[in-house]
Design an enzyme around this catalytic site. Structure first.
Site, short mmCIF file in Angstrom:
data_model
loop_
_atom_site.label_atom_id
_atom_site.label_comp_id
_atom_site.label_asym_id
_atom_site.label_seq_id
_atom_site.Cartn_x
_atom_site.Cartn_y
_atom_site.Cartn_z
N PRO A 75 -7.88 -63.84 39.50
CA PRO A 75 -7.74 -63.18 38.20
C PRO A 75 -6.85 -61.93 38.26
O PRO A 75 -6.05 -61.71 37.35
CB PRO A 75 -9.19 -62.83 37.84
CG PRO A 75 -9.99 -63.91 38.49
CD PRO A 75 -9.29 -64.16 39.81
N TYR A 76 -6.99 -61.13 39.32
CA TYR A 76 -6.10 -59.97 39.45
C TYR A 76 -4.64 -60.39 39.41
O TYR A 76 -3.84 -59.86 38.63
CB TYR A 76 -6.38 -59.21 40.75
CG TYR A 76 -5.20 -58.36 41.16
CD1 TYR A 76 -4.88 -57.21 40.43
CD2 TYR A 76 -4.38 -58.72 42.22
CE1 TYR A 76 -3.76 -56.44 40.78
CE2 TYR A 76 -3.28 -57.96 42.57
CZ TYR A 76 -2.97 -56.82 41.85
OH TYR A 76 -1.86 -56.08 42.17
N ALA A 77 -4.28 -61.34 40.28
CA ALA A 77 -2.88 -61.77 40.33
C ALA A 77 -2.44 -62.39 39.01
O ALA A 77 -1.30 -62.21 38.57
CB ALA A 77 -2.69 -62.75 41.48
N THR A 129 -3.40 -61.53 36.09
CA THR A 129 -3.09 -60.47 35.12
C THR A 129 -1.66 -59.98 35.30
O THR A 129 -0.97 -59.67 34.32
CB THR A 129 -4.07 -59.29 35.22
OG1 THR A 129 -3.91 -58.60 36.47
CG2 THR A 129 -5.50 -59.73 35.03
#
Length: 335
Positions: A141-143, A145
């Protein structure tokens, strides 16, 4: 360039770039909510405390500093395992609020934007080498975003006169060599942080993932000294109009910022042991949620477009990270 707005300017990367700007006679204007950033990092700097989505605050910043020439957007949540556990929080903070920020920038006539992106968006390759044309397939999820925001920024630059440079960072290590700022956390989650923790606390260092398709089975990264990364930002900002001309048809540019050298986790352990003159106890474990094989940059676009190359070694990064940790631990203990 006279003034640069830095969102997240009280964090590790933003504060280091702010120091580099100051050294060049350029005034950083900091916007940070201090959820992770440190007030100690904005002493004697122009700063505003608040949320990047606060439209009234953004308008106030530009009203009081109408001579801001560009915005550097560093504010983001960045912990991969946390993003796996809290995806909605990451999409809200890193995507939804950034869209609000862009509305504020557009309304106030800020048409130059440098975006802190990430090499974590690249799809895995057979040899872990990537360049700006390599496929993207973010795996956490971080990547995602970061990948989503790149698409948003590209679409925005197509629909409006705004121009964007997205700097895809590889793996920052070290600290400001003058030790003005560094990592806020004494025990960060990345590999070098965990090595320092193992070294200072006498605990084993854990290699998470030992069956990757690399030369020794451990993950591979492109470790770049934070000061070299800050220098790349200075180059992107001061050469902005050369890199993305105002009359260009394509007003969006991606540039990888890394050393061009791939270092496996096992090789990082060896380099760390050489730097400190001591062997560490090492154990192996399964990958953490969201972990990937990693990658390193094979492109020379940063040199061609920015006139920039990395100047610091991994040993420099280890040395400066250790020096900063010692100073920061003493400062926190003293209150």
């Amino acid at each position: 360039m006279n003034k640069i707005l830095i969102t997240g300017g009280a964090g590790f990367i933003g504060s280091t770039v702010a120091s580099a700007l100051t050294d060049q006679g350029i005034t950083p204007v900091i916007l940070d909510d201090f959820s992770k950033g440190r007030r100690e990092f904005v002493v004697d700097r122009v700063f505003y405390e608040g949320d990047i989505a606060d439209q009234a605050l953004i308008d106030r910043v530009f009203t009081e500093h109408p001579d801001i020439d560009a915005a550097l957007h560093c504010a983001a949540k960045i912990v991969v395992p946390e993003s796996v556990a809290q995806p909605l929080r990451y999409y809200r903070e890193n995507v939804a609020k950034t869209v609000d920020l862009l509305d504020g920038l557009e309304r106030n006539g800020c048409r130059r934007v440098v975006f802190s992106s990430s090499a974590s968006i690249y799809a895995p390759t057979l040899d872990a080498r990537v360049d700006e044309s390599s496929p993207v397939a973010a795996a956490s999820p971080y990547a995602r975003t970061k990948q989503m925001m790149e698409q948003v920024l590209h679409d925005w630059s197509t629909a409006s006169p705004v121009r964007v440079i997205a700097l895809r960072y590889f793996n920052p290590i070290g600290a400001d060599p003058k030790l003005r700022t560094g990592l806020q956390d004494l025990n960060p989650t990345h590999a070098l942080g965990k090595l320092i923790e193992a070294h200072t606390q006498g605990t084993p260092f854990t290699i998470t993932g030992v069956d990757w398709a690399t030369r020794d089975g451990s993950g591979i990264r492109d470790y770049i000294h934070i000061w070299d990364l800050a220098r790349a930002h200075i180059a992107a900002l001061t050469r902005f109009d050369e890199v993305v001309r105002p009359d260009a048809d394509d007003r969006y540019r991606v540039i990888n910022i890394g050393t061009g050298q791939g270092t496996t986790v096992r090789e990082l352990v060896s380099a760390f042991e050489d730097a400190v003159g001591q062997n560490l106890a090492v154990r192996e474990a399964e990958p953490r949620p969201g972990d990937v094989i990693g990658c390193y940059t094979a492109s020379d676009n940063a040199h061609r477009l920015l006139g920039w190359t990395a100047q610091h070694t991994i040993n420099d990064g280890v040395r400066d990270a250790l020096a900063w940790r010692a100073k920061w631990a003493a400062q926190l203990a003293a209150g």
